[in-house]
Design an enzyme around this catalytic site. Structure first.
Site, PDB file in Angstrom:
ATOM      1  N   HIS A 176     -11.220 -12.870  21.173  1.00 20.11           N
ATOM      2  CA  HIS A 176     -11.893 -11.826  20.382  1.00 20.11           C
ATOM      3  C   HIS A 176     -10.878 -10.905  19.696  1.00 20.11           C
ATOM      4  O   HIS A 176     -11.166  -9.727  19.481  1.00 20.11           O
ATOM      5  CB  HIS A 176     -12.821 -10.962  21.255  1.00 20.11           C
ATOM      6  CG  HIS A 176     -13.721 -11.754  22.145  1.00 20.11           C
ATOM      7  ND1 HIS A 176     -14.966 -12.194  21.750  1.00 20.11           N
ATOM      8  CD2 HIS A 176     -13.539 -12.223  23.411  1.00 20.11           C
ATOM      9  CE1 HIS A 176     -15.525 -12.873  22.751  1.00 20.11           C
ATOM     10  NE2 HIS A 176     -14.682 -12.915  23.759  1.00 20.11           N
ATOM     11  N   SER A 194       5.772  -7.225  -4.645  1.00 25.35           N
ATOM     12  CA  SER A 194       4.661  -6.677  -5.416  1.00 25.35           C
ATOM     13  C   SER A 194       5.196  -6.167  -6.744  1.00 25.35           C
ATOM     14  O   SER A 194       6.363  -5.776  -6.840  1.00 25.35           O
ATOM     15  CB  SER A 194       4.025  -5.535  -4.627  1.00 25.35           C
ATOM     16  OG  SER A 194       3.396  -4.619  -5.489  1.00 25.35           O
ATOM     17  N   LYS A 248       6.850  -3.883  -0.580  1.00 24.47           N
ATOM     18  CA  LYS A 248       6.048  -5.011  -0.115  1.00 24.47           C
ATOM     19  C   LYS A 248       6.824  -6.316   0.033  1.00 24.47           C
ATOM     20  O   LYS A 248       7.723  -6.631  -0.733  1.00 24.47           O
ATOM     21  CB  LYS A 248       4.877  -5.264  -1.084  1.00 24.47           C
ATOM     22  CG  LYS A 248       3.814  -4.182  -1.079  1.00 24.47           C
ATOM     23  CD  LYS A 248       3.085  -4.048   0.248  1.00 24.47           C
ATOM     24  CE  LYS A 248       2.080  -5.135   0.468  1.00 24.47           C
ATOM     25  NZ  LYS A 248       0.945  -5.089  -0.451  1.00 24.47           N
ATOM     26  N   GLU A 269      -1.345 -17.227   2.515  1.00 28.56           N
ATOM     27  CA  GLU A 269      -2.636 -16.827   1.932  1.00 28.56           C
ATOM     28  C   GLU A 269      -3.170 -17.904   1.000  1.00 28.56           C
ATOM     29  O   GLU A 269      -4.363 -18.210   0.991  1.00 28.56           O
ATOM     30  CB  GLU A 269      -2.492 -15.503   1.177  1.00 28.56           C
ATOM     31  CG  GLU A 269      -2.305 -14.324   2.128  1.00 28.56           C
ATOM     32  CD  GLU A 269      -1.883 -13.053   1.393  1.00 28.56           C
ATOM     33  OE1 GLU A 269      -2.418 -12.779   0.313  1.00 28.56           O
ATOM     34  OE2 GLU A 269      -0.996 -12.359   1.903  1.00 28.56           O
TER      35      GLU A 269
END
Ligand code: ARG
Length: 461
Positions: A157, A278, A284, A291
């Protein structure tokens, strides 16, 4: 009049829009090699069986080899207005050999020809994907061997649950990939069957020798029914299913790496060569590769859905709907290869932050089960031990302590079975070392797992 292959029956040229709509050469030209390989075997068999003259068979084979060379060297370009790769190659052959070229299509239809070509094409692709899976498992094994004692929290979980090691965690993916290899091996048996000789749908009156073509092309078996031979696309659906499952594994692994890269976790850091920045936020470092893999999983699932839906209402035998098989299965295969090709070196170069993993494991009471087990080992029923430990966790939370830092008096206040040896029993290292059950995280159990994976891997190679 018309120079279309079927001109005899027709009195008009095809409408340009219909030709464009119908044509598949944009996406089936990538099967040129398979088409030529299949035609060479067919022509050889026709010659051997006396269906065409031996001399003509030889000329056709030589002509086809020349076409292959010309395509590969760039001397021959695909005609974008051709109906498909099969018609293109046959028409070039006929331009070059005249009447002899026209004999190649004896005792064959494009229906069995295309079924053959896709199988030949996918055989190589499956072999390549399998090799990528082997290499990914090898990379995982390397990480596992270097992290047999790297303690980290195991989650359920998304809550810290019990202590494991990084080796144990990543090997779960090796097991998944091993099953992916198993699925590829299994579907290969059904992929590796010969449809050629089914002809349009009802076989042929020519004395063909399908067994011979089967041998020439290295198939395991001749397909037993000509209707099925031309209209079976199970192998596409099976492969897309296997690839979808494989992508689900890559996607789950990617998702974990995305989390592990975050400031909240900082369990790993990607090599600069495998991350992106970025355009506005200078700080970043984004895990784009993972992804994209997560995103591309959707594409492969979509390809599977296309194939399943495309096939569901097709009456026997060939119908043009089936031309839609190629873009879907080629996209699935290309996407999976692209993902594996990038994921493997990304994983291989990733830095592991062992301290952060250990620190995360030290919080979240992931040794609570071990604390309860301590009481069980001293004779208490598990349910009572569970309850006593729950009370201790509650006390720790109230006092801002951990089970390791909670004084023995507090333990004894809840249950006088506790003694100072409890601290040893709940130390994270001890908790991991004691989980020696087969398949568990203790280094000795993990070593056993690695041994078995390596055995399976050497069989798979
Ligand atoms: N381009 C077609 C396909 O990919 C080849 C088979 C055509 N057969 C036919 N009867 N029109 O399915």
């Amino acid at each position: 009049m018309s120079n279309m292959m079927w001109a005899g029956r027709f009195t008009k040229e095809i409408d340009e829009r219909v030709n464009d709509f119908n044509s598949s050469i944009k996406f089936d030209s990538k099967m040129y090699k398979s088409d030529i390989e299949g035609s060479i075997a067919h022509a050889t068999m026709l010659g051997e069986c006396g269906i065409i003259e031996q001399g003509e068979s030889e000329k056709i084979v030589a002509g086809l080899k020349e076409i292959l060379d010309d395509i590969e060297s760039g001397r021959l370009e695909f005609d974008p207005t051709a109906e498909d790769i099969h018609m293109f190659i046959e028409s070039v052959l006929t331009e070059r050999l005249g009447d002899t070229g026209k004999r190649l299509h004896t005792a064959r239809s494009r229906n069995d020809q295309v079924a053959l070509d896709i199988r030949l094409y996918l055989r190589d692709e499956v072999t390549e994907i399998k090799a990528y899976c082997v290499s990914l498992i090898e990379t995982i094994l390397k990480i596992a061997k270097e992290n047999l004692t790297t303690v980290m929290p195991g989650y359920t979980h998304m809550q810290r649950a019990q202590p494991i090691t990084l080796a144990h965690h990543v090997l779960a993916y090796a097991q998944m990939l091993m099953r992916d290899i198993g699925r590829l091996d299994d579907l290969y048996k059904r992929l590796n069957q010969l449809p050629l000789g089914s002809c349009a749908l009802a076989g042929t009156t020519y004395p063909i020798n399908r067994q011979r073509v089967c041998e020439l092309l290295g198939f395991d078996e001749v397909m037993g029914n000509s209707l099925d031979g031309v209209s079976d696309r199970d192998f596409c659906m099976e492969l897309a299913s296997a690839l979808s499952i494989l992508m689900s594994h890559l996607s789950r692994f990617s998702e974990e790496i995305i989390m592990w890269c975050s400031w909240e976790f900082k369990f790993v850091e990607l090599d600069d060569a495998y991350a992106t920045g970025s355009s506005i936020m200078p700080q970043k470092k984004n895990p784009d590769v993972t992804e994209l893999i997560r995103g591309k999983t959707a594409r492969v699932y979509g390809d599977l859905n296309t194939l399943l839906t495309m096939m569901k209402g097709i009456p026997l035998a060939y119908n043009k709907d089936m031309q839609e098989d190629k873009e879907a299965i080629f996209d699935a295969v290309d996407t999976v290869k692209l993902c594996l090709k990038t994921f493997i070196p990304m994983l291989d170069t990733m830095t592991i932050n062992k301290e952060n993993m250990r620190a995360a494991a030290a919080k979240g009471f992931i040794n609570a089960t071990d604390c309860a087990d301590y009481l069980v080992k001293k004779g208490m029923p598990f349910r009572d031990a569970y309850k006593a430990t729950g009370t201790l966790v509650h006390t720790c939370i109230e006092k801002g302590l951990t089970l390791e830092t909670l004084p023995i008096e507090e333990y004894k206040a809840v249950c006088d079975t506790f003694d100072t040896d409890v601290y040893e029993a709940i130390s994270l290292e001890a908790c991991v070392m004691q989980r020696k059950s087969q398949g568990g995280p203790a280094p000795e159990a993990v070593k056993e797992q690695i041994k078995r994976l390596e055995e399976k891997l050497s069989e798979a190679r």
